[in-house]
Write a protein that holds these residues in place. Structure first.
Motif, PDB file in Angstrom:
ATOM      1  N   UNK A   1       0.829  -1.208   0.000  1.00 49.71           N
ATOM      2  CA  UNK A   1       0.000   0.000   0.000  1.00 49.71           C
ATOM      3  C   UNK A   1       0.862   1.255   0.000  1.00 49.71           C
ATOM      4  N   UNK A   2       2.042   1.181   0.666  1.00 46.06           N
ATOM      5  CA  UNK A   2       2.929   2.340   0.722  1.00 46.06           C
ATOM      6  C   UNK A   2       3.419   2.706  -0.675  1.00 46.06           C
ATOM      7  N   UNK A   3       3.763   1.677  -1.480  1.00 45.32           N
ATOM      8  CA  UNK A   3       4.213   1.953  -2.843  1.00 45.32           C
ATOM      9  C   UNK A   3       3.101   2.585  -3.662  1.00 45.32           C
ATOM     10  N   UNK A   4       1.854   2.108  -3.454  1.00 42.25           N
ATOM     11  CA  UNK A   4       0.713   2.666  -4.183  1.00 42.25           C
ATOM     12  C   UNK A   4       0.539   4.141  -3.838  1.00 42.25           C
ATOM     13  N   UNK A   5       0.679   4.483  -2.551  1.00 41.45           N
ATOM     14  CA  UNK A   5       0.516   5.862  -2.118  1.00 41.45           C
ATOM     15  C   UNK A   5       1.545   6.762  -2.785  1.00 41.45           C
ATOM     16  N   UNK A   6       2.775   6.322  -2.836  1.00 38.98           N
ATOM     17  CA  UNK A   6       3.831   7.135  -3.413  1.00 38.98           C
ATOM     18  C   UNK A   6       3.685   7.290  -4.919  1.00 38.98           C
ATOM     19  N   UNK A   7       2.955   6.379  -5.554  1.00 37.18           N
ATOM     20  CA  UNK A   7       2.785   6.460  -7.005  1.00 37.18           C
ATOM     21  C   UNK A   7       1.857   7.591  -7.403  1.00 37.18           C
ATOM     22  N   UNK A   8       1.111   8.148  -6.442  1.00 38.18           N
ATOM     23  CA  UNK A   8       0.160   9.206  -6.719  1.00 38.18           C
ATOM     24  C   UNK A   8       0.639  10.524  -6.123  1.00 38.18           C
ATOM     25  N   UNK A   9       0.233  11.617  -6.751  1.00 35.00           N
ATOM     26  CA  UNK A   9       0.579  12.940  -6.237  1.00 35.00           C
ATOM     27  C   UNK A   9      -0.282  13.305  -5.035  1.00 35.00           C
ATOM     28  N   UNK A  10      -1.508  12.821  -5.015  1.00 34.88           N
ATOM     29  CA  UNK A  10      -2.443  13.117  -3.938  1.00 34.88           C
ATOM     30  C   UNK A  10      -3.609  12.150  -4.033  1.00 34.88           C
ATOM     31  N   UNK A  11      -4.444  12.133  -2.992  1.00 34.18           N
ATOM     32  CA  UNK A  11      -5.651  11.308  -2.993  1.00 34.18           C
ATOM     33  C   UNK A  11      -6.845  12.233  -2.785  1.00 34.18           C
ATOM     34  N   UNK A  12      -7.773  12.193  -3.731  1.00 35.76           N
ATOM     35  CA  UNK A  12      -8.898  13.122  -3.733  1.00 35.76           C
ATOM     36  C   UNK A  12     -10.215  12.358  -3.695  1.00 35.76           C
ATOM     37  N   UNK A  13     -11.089  12.728  -2.770  1.00 38.33           N
ATOM     38  CA  UNK A  13     -12.461  12.231  -2.777  1.00 38.33           C
ATOM     39  C   UNK A  13     -13.305  13.182  -3.618  1.00 38.33           C
ATOM     40  N   UNK A  14     -14.108  12.641  -4.510  1.00 45.01           N
ATOM     41  CA  UNK A  14     -15.018  13.450  -5.325  1.00 45.01           C
ATOM     42  C   UNK A  14     -16.437  13.032  -4.981  1.00 45.01           C
ATOM     43  N   UNK A  15     -17.156  13.918  -4.303  1.00 46.90           N
ATOM     44  CA  UNK A  15     -18.508  13.621  -3.810  1.00 46.90           C
ATOM     45  C   UNK A  15     -19.546  14.372  -4.630  1.00 46.90           C
ATOM     46  N   UNK A  16     -20.327  13.636  -5.405  1.00 45.30           N
ATOM     47  CA  UNK A  16     -21.344  14.226  -6.270  1.00 45.30           C
ATOM     48  C   UNK A  16     -22.727  14.105  -5.647  1.00 45.30           C
ATOM     49  N   UNK A  17     -23.575  15.087  -5.902  1.00 43.52           N
ATOM     50  CA  UNK A  17     -24.980  14.970  -5.534  1.00 43.52           C
ATOM     51  C   UNK A  17     -25.560  13.783  -6.299  1.00 43.52           C
ATOM     52  N   UNK A  18     -26.376  12.926  -5.658  1.00 45.47           N
ATOM     53  CA  UNK A  18     -26.827  11.685  -6.284  1.00 45.47           C
ATOM     54  C   UNK A  18     -27.891  11.879  -7.361  1.00 45.47           C
ATOM     55  N   UNK A  19     -27.450  12.341  -8.520  1.00 46.98           N
ATOM     56  CA  UNK A  19     -28.341  12.458  -9.678  1.00 46.98           C
ATOM     57  C   UNK A  19     -27.501  12.475 -10.942  1.00 46.98           C
ATOM     58  N   UNK A  20     -28.136  12.151 -12.073  1.00 51.52           N
ATOM     59  CA  UNK A  20     -27.416  11.997 -13.333  1.00 51.52           C
ATOM     60  C   UNK A  20     -26.685  13.269 -13.753  1.00 51.52           C
ATOM     61  N   UNK A  21     -27.381  14.398 -13.702  1.00 53.40           N
ATOM     62  CA  UNK A  21     -26.809  15.641 -14.189  1.00 53.40           C
ATOM     63  C   UNK A  21     -25.670  16.175 -13.351  1.00 53.40           C
ATOM     64  N   UNK A  22     -25.488  15.648 -12.152  1.00 53.99           N
ATOM     65  CA  UNK A  22     -24.406  16.087 -11.282  1.00 53.99           C
ATOM     66  C   UNK A  22     -23.232  15.118 -11.304  1.00 53.99           C
ATOM     67  N   UNK A  23     -23.521  13.832 -11.350  1.00 50.69           N
ATOM     68  CA  UNK A  23     -22.433  12.868 -11.341  1.00 50.69           C
ATOM     69  C   UNK A  23     -21.660  12.876 -12.664  1.00 50.69           C
ATOM     70  N   UNK A  24     -22.334  13.186 -13.788  1.00 50.27           N
ATOM     71  CA  UNK A  24     -21.649  13.184 -15.084  1.00 50.27           C
ATOM     72  C   UNK A  24     -20.473  14.160 -15.129  1.00 50.27           C
ATOM     73  N   UNK A  25     -20.684  15.457 -14.891  1.00 55.27           N
ATOM     74  CA  UNK A  25     -19.550  16.384 -14.985  1.00 55.27           C
ATOM     75  C   UNK A  25     -18.490  16.137 -13.913  1.00 55.27           C
ATOM     76  N   UNK A  26     -18.897  15.730 -12.716  1.00 53.99           N
ATOM     77  CA  UNK A  26     -17.916  15.512 -11.659  1.00 53.99           C
ATOM     78  C   UNK A  26     -17.091  14.261 -11.925  1.00 53.99           C
ATOM     79  N   UNK A  27     -17.704  13.255 -12.522  1.00 49.89           N
ATOM     80  CA  UNK A  27     -16.962  12.047 -12.875  1.00 49.89           C
ATOM     81  C   UNK A  27     -15.954  12.343 -13.977  1.00 49.89           C
TER      82      UNK A  27
END
Length: 393
Positions: A1-27
Motif C-alpha cells: 500500500x505504501x508503494x501505491x501511495x507514493x505512485x500518486x501525487x495526492x488522494x482526492x475524494x469526489x462527492x457528487x450529488x446523487x443524480x445523473x446531471x451532477x455525477x456526469x460532470x464531476x466524474x
C-alpha cells in the motif's frame, strides 16, 4: 500500500450529488485528475449506487449514507426533511470514510464536493484537508443565486430590470424560475441559495464552464473567490481526445437504447433529424406534451424524442405507431453519440447546463423548449418531481 501511495501525487475524494446531471460532470473531472496521477475515489450515496448502470471503470467507488439507503429521496416525507437528514447522516458517514481511508495507508488529501452539499467542506476542515466546491451550473446562474444569498437581490422581484455585476441588464422573466416564479418551488430555492453558505472557507471554487463563454461574470467572481473554470466536462473523445478510452460518461440511472438509436440515425440524411430531450428532470403537463407531439408530427423533419417511461402516458393515443415512419421515441439514449451524429440538425432542449455544453461543444444548433411562464412552464424541481420520479438538475 505504501508503494501505491507514493505512485500518486495526492488522494482526492469526489462527492457528487446523487443524480445523473451532477455525477456526469464531476466524474469527467475525476477522470482528468486521474490522468494527472491523482488518486481519485468517487463517492455517492448507498441507494444511488444501487440504481446506476456502471460501465467499465477502474476508478474506486465508495458510498456514504443519506439516511435513506432503501429508497433515497423518494423515501423522505419532504425535500426539507431529506436535506437535513442527508446533512446529519452524510456528515457522520463521510467522516467515517475519511478515517477508514486514512488508516488504510492511502490517506485523503482533498475533498471535491458538489455545491448542492455544502457540509462536506466542514468535514474537510475538520480533518485538515483541502476543500474544493464544484458547481455544475453556469457561472451566470451561480452569480444570481449568490446575490440572493447575500440579500443583494431582493425577493420577490419588484423592479422591471435587474442589474448584477458582470451581467447585462436582465428582466424578471430572464431569471431562473425559482426566482421569477417565487414561492412556487418549496424548498428548491433554499437549497440553491444555501450552496453559498460556507463558500468563503473553500480552498478552491470550480465551475463547469469555460472562460470565453462567460468572461465578464467569471472575471467578477474571480475577484472574490479562488475560482477556476474547468469545463466543459465532456468525455475526452468528444472534446480534446487526450484520454483515448474516455468515450462515455460511465454512469447512468437509465439504460440507453443505444443500438436502436444509432441504427435509426444511420438511415437518415445529414442534418435531417430534430433531436428532442428534456433531460431526466423536466416534467411537462399533459397538454404541453400533446402539443409538442402534434408539432413534431406536423413538421417536415424527422425526430428522435426521448420520453421517459414515467412521461409516456402523456403522449397522444397511438402517436408512436402513427409516426413510426418519421420519428423514433425512446426512454433514454446516448446523448453525446446522438448529438455528434451527422443526421442530427437541431436539438430541442430544456437548456439544462450539461445539455447546453454538449451541444455547444459539438456544434449542434439548439432550440429552447421553455414555455411561456407561469402557466405553460415545464415544471422542474430539484430533488422531487411532481410524479415522484428522480431528477438530475
Amino acid at each position: 500500500m505504501e508503494k501505491e501511495t507514493k505512485a500518486y501525487r495526492a488522494h482526492c475524494l469526489v462527492l457528487a450529488f446523487p443524480s445523473q446531471g451532477h455525477i456526469n460532470p464531476m466524474f469527467e473531472f475525476a477522470k482528468r485528475l486521474e490522468h494527472k496521477r491523482v488518486k481519485v475515489t468517487l463517492v455517492t450515496t448507498s441507494f444511488f449506487s444501487k440504481t446506476i448502470h456502471k460501465e467499465a471503470c477502474s476508478m474506486a467507488l465508495e458510498t456514504i449514507s443519506d439516511g435513506y439507503d432503501e429508497g433515497g429521496r423518494q423515501q423522505a416525507e419532504s425535500i426539507a426533511v431529506y436535506w437535513e437528514r442527508f446533512r446529519q447522516v452524510g456528515s457522520q458517514t463521510l467522516s467515517e470514510l475519511v478515517e477508514r481511508l486514512s488508516s488504510s495507508g492511502c490517506p485523503v488529501d482533498c475533498i471535491v464536493y458538489d455545491a448542492f452539499l455544502p457540509w462536506p467542506l466542514d468535514i474537510a476542515k475538520k480533518f485538515g484537508l483541502v476543500g474544493a466546491v464544484f458547481f455544475t451550473q453556469s457561472c451566470v446562474v451561480n452569480s444570481i443565486y449568490y446575490h440572493v444569498h447575500k440579500g443583494e437581490l431582493k425577493l420577490p422581484l419588484s423592479e422591471p430590470e435587474i442589474f448584477l455585476p458582470g451581467l447585462p441588464p436582465l428582466e424578471p422573466q430572464d431569471m431562473p424560475s425559482f426566482i421569477y416564479d417565487w414561492g412556487s418551488y418549496p424548498g428548491g430555492l433554499d437549497m440553491l441559495v444555501n450552496q453559498f453558505a460556507n463558500i468563503d472557507k473553500a480552498d478552491w471554487v470550480l465551475l463547469n464552464t469555460f472562460y470565453e463563454l462567460e468572461q465578464e461574470v467569471v472575471d467578477w467572481m474571480t475577484k472574490i473567490w479562488p475560482l477556476r473554470t474547468i469545463g466543459p466536462t465532456l468525455p475526452s473523445m468528444f472534446l480534446d481526445k487526450r484520454l483515448e478510452d474516455d468515450d462515455a460518461y460511465g454512469f447512468s440511472i437509465f439504460k440507453p437504447n443505444t443500438d436502436a438509436c444509432m441504427k435509426w440515425l444511420n438511415g437518415r440524411p445529414k442534418g435531417s433529424v430534430v433531436y428532442v430531450s428534456f433531460g431526466s428532470m423536466a416534467v411537462l403537463e399533459v397538454e404541453q406534451m400533446q402539443e409538442l407531439a402534434w408539432g413534431l408530427r406536423m413538421s417536415n423533419s424527422s425526430f428522435l424524442w426521448v420520453v421517459r417511461a414515467s412521461e409516456e402516458t402523456k403522449l397522444p393515443e397511438k402517436f408512436i405507431e402513427e409516426t413510426s415512419e418519421k420519428g423514433l421515441v425512446v426512454h433514454w439514449c446516448p446523448q453525446l453519440e446522438v448529438l455528434s451524429h451527422e443526421a442530427v440538425g437541431c436539438f430541442l432542449t430544456h437548456c439544462g447546463w450539461n445539455s447546453t455544453l454538449e451541444a455547444l461543444s459539438l456544434g449542434v444548433p439548439m432550440a429552447s423548449a421553455t414555455m411561456d411562464r407561469p402557466r405553460h412552464e415545464c415544471k422542474v424541481y430539484y430533488g422531487f418531481l411532481e410524479d415522484g420520479t428522480e431528477g438530475s438538475g
